[in-house]
Design an enzyme around this catalytic site. Structure first.
Site, PDB file in Angstrom:
ATOM      1  N   LYS A  41      -5.368  -4.608  -4.377  1.00  0.00           N
ATOM      2  CA  LYS A  41      -3.982  -4.290  -4.006  1.00  0.00           C
ATOM      3  C   LYS A  41      -3.909  -4.018  -2.503  1.00  0.00           C
ATOM      4  CE  LYS A  41      -4.877   0.501  -5.396  1.00  0.00           C
ATOM      5  NZ  LYS A  41      -4.875   1.427  -6.555  1.00  0.00           N
ATOM      6  N   TYR A 261       0.652  12.171  27.060  1.00  0.00           N
ATOM      7  CA  TYR A 261       1.940  12.742  26.645  1.00  0.00           C
ATOM      8  C   TYR A 261       1.789  14.220  26.320  1.00  0.00           C
ATOM      9  CZ  TYR A 261       4.449   8.301  26.163  1.00  0.00           C
ATOM     10  OH  TYR A 261       5.076   7.116  26.390  1.00  0.00           O
TER      11      TYR A 261
HETATM   12  C1  LIG Z   1      -6.119   1.912  -6.860  1.00  0.00           C
HETATM   13  C2  LIG Z   1      -6.578   1.995  -8.264  1.00  0.00           C
HETATM   14  C3  LIG Z   1      -7.934   1.836  -8.580  1.00  0.00           C
HETATM   15  C4  LIG Z   1      -9.005   1.769  -7.518  1.00  0.00           C
HETATM   16  O1  LIG Z   1      -9.217   3.064  -7.027  1.00  0.00           O
HETATM   17  P1  LIG Z   1     -10.295   3.367  -5.877  1.00  0.00           P
HETATM   18  O2  LIG Z   1     -10.286   4.842  -5.768  1.00  0.00           O
HETATM   19  O3  LIG Z   1      -9.795   2.699  -4.643  1.00  0.00           O
HETATM   20  O4  LIG Z   1     -11.580   2.806  -6.346  1.00  0.00           O
HETATM   21  C5  LIG Z   1      -8.291   1.779  -9.920  1.00  0.00           C
HETATM   22  N1  LIG Z   1      -7.348   1.901 -10.889  1.00  0.00           N
HETATM   23  C6  LIG Z   1      -6.044   2.100 -10.628  1.00  0.00           C
HETATM   24  C7  LIG Z   1      -5.079   2.263 -11.741  1.00  0.00           C
HETATM   25  C8  LIG Z   1      -5.612   2.170  -9.301  1.00  0.00           C
HETATM   26  O5  LIG Z   1      -4.320   2.382  -9.037  1.00  0.00           O
END
Ligand SMILES: *Cc1c(COP(=O)(O)O)cnc(C)c1O
Length: 378
Positions: A41, A261
């Protein structure tokens, strides 16, 4: 001759696909699960779906998880023979887009299950889906009671080809956290309603721990990309992303001068400051300037690296640039146009994240669009 604009980028992001694959292999093994998928994702956590997915596919990964339909379509284009689960449920009207693109929805509510079953009834064939159970995180997924209802409703079950029962742990990053065991027991008990359906629970943190969290399919994310998944243990995976900023100017300041800044930092000695052409508009977070709210340990500000020297960040990070103290780097060793490592093998992603009061996930997924992107090891 036209100049290649990539040569004029202020920052470059190098993604090591060999490290990505070796991290996946490491997690596949440590998880103890018969199959390991990959969570890709958010554009493969900022590393690029179109490059990460084919590299993982060649290594043997056949199951991918994305948040959104549009991401799933990109994964399918990169690896047509893969299974792609869409984690963020089934928005109204998404049914045919999901089905026609060969994606598999993760159904998180009874209503989503009903809509998917109705859609499948129209199609006249049981249609692949996953069901996520909320075992205690109180984020998304259906309650154990709702799964009992699904299983008992004769007008639903014949239309569902349930390929996976999932749950997600709230505290897997904290080894031995009692909540994980409570969630595991709820999942164990609830998934017994559908004893023949494969199960998946392990994110990166749980995949690194293996054992009772394994089930049939691991689904690691952040650790594939080199991020820290477990608290308080040395990160076992290889860095994947290296971010470098190009020096645009080396500025001299005298002891007592205030810098940047707000003049927030006053130099304690006569100094040279190298400004690189990367700033918060590139996702190099302004909160890493100083006084972030550290989540896991205390770090005063982000550091960088140049030819064996650890460099301290100076003053506030600006939109398009930030400065590092290079007073201790011999003058003849550093010049405008040189590259300073901001994240990479010498500057762990999660150290920079801690300095910004956040986690590697957020820093990595927020790295911007202005970098020259280089892929190695593919
Ligand atoms: C993002 C996600 C993962 C992966 O999690 P990580 O901590 O990045 O390994 C697995 N399962 C679900 C449902 C997620 O949303």
């Amino acid at each position: 001759m036209a100049v290649d604009l990539a040569d004029l980028a202020g920052g470059r992001l190098t993604i090591d696909l060999g490290a990505l694959v070796s991290n996946w292999q490491h997690l596949a093994k440590s998880s103890g699960a018969p199959e390991a998928g990959a969570v890709v994702k958010a554009d493969a956590y900022g590393c690029g779906i179109e490059r990460a997915v084919p590299a993982l596919r060649v290594a043997g990964c056949r199951t991918f998880f994305v948040a959104l339909v549009a991401e799933g379509m990109r994964v399918k284009a990169s690896a047509p023979d893969s299974r792609v689960f869409v984690l963020n449920g089934l928005f109204a009207g998404a049914e045919s887009a999901i089905h026609s693109n060969g994606l598999i929805p993760v159904l998180n509510t009874l209503n989503q299950v009903e809509r998917w079953a109705a859609f499948a009834r129209e199609l006249g064939t049981p249609t692949p889906c996953a069901i996520q159970i909320d075992s205690g995180m109180r984020r998304v997924g259906m309650s154990p009671r709702d799964l009992e209802r699904v299983v008992s409703l004769d007008y639903l079950m014949p239309h569902l080809d349930i390929q996976l029962l999932m749950t997600h742990f709230a505290c897997a990053d904290d080894i031995g956290h009692p909540k994980s065991e409570v969630q595991r027991e709820v999942f164990e008990h609830t998934s017994a309603l559908l004893p023949d359906v494969p199960r998946s629970a392990a994110n990166s943190a749980a995949s690194l721990q293996g054992g009772d969290f394994a089930y049939d399919l691991a689904r690691p994310g952040v650790a594939l990309y080199g991020g820290e998944a477990l608290n308080d243990v040395a990160n076992p995976v290889r860095p994947v992303a290296t971010l470098e900023g190009r020096i645009m100017q080396i500025t001299k300041g005298a002891a007592g001068d205030s810098v940047g800044y707000g003049g927030t930092e006053t130099l304690k000695r006569d100094s040279r400051i190298a400004y690189v052409s990367v700033g918060y508009a590139d996702g190099y977070l302004r909160s890493a300037s100083n006084m972030g709210v550290p989540l896991r340990a205390v770090a005063p500000a982000a550091t960088a690296w140049f030819k064996g020297h650890s460099l301290r960040g100076v003053g506030r990070i600006s939109m398009d640039m930030c400065g590092f103290d290079v007073t201790d780097v011999p003058k003849n060793e550093i010049a405008e146009g040189d590259w300073i490592e901001l994240i990479g093998p010498n500057v762990p992603l999660d150290n920079v994240a801690r300095a910004a009061g956040t986690i590697g996930y957020e820093l990595l997924t927020g790295l911007g669009a202005r970098y020259e992107r280089i892929y190695v090891g593919g």
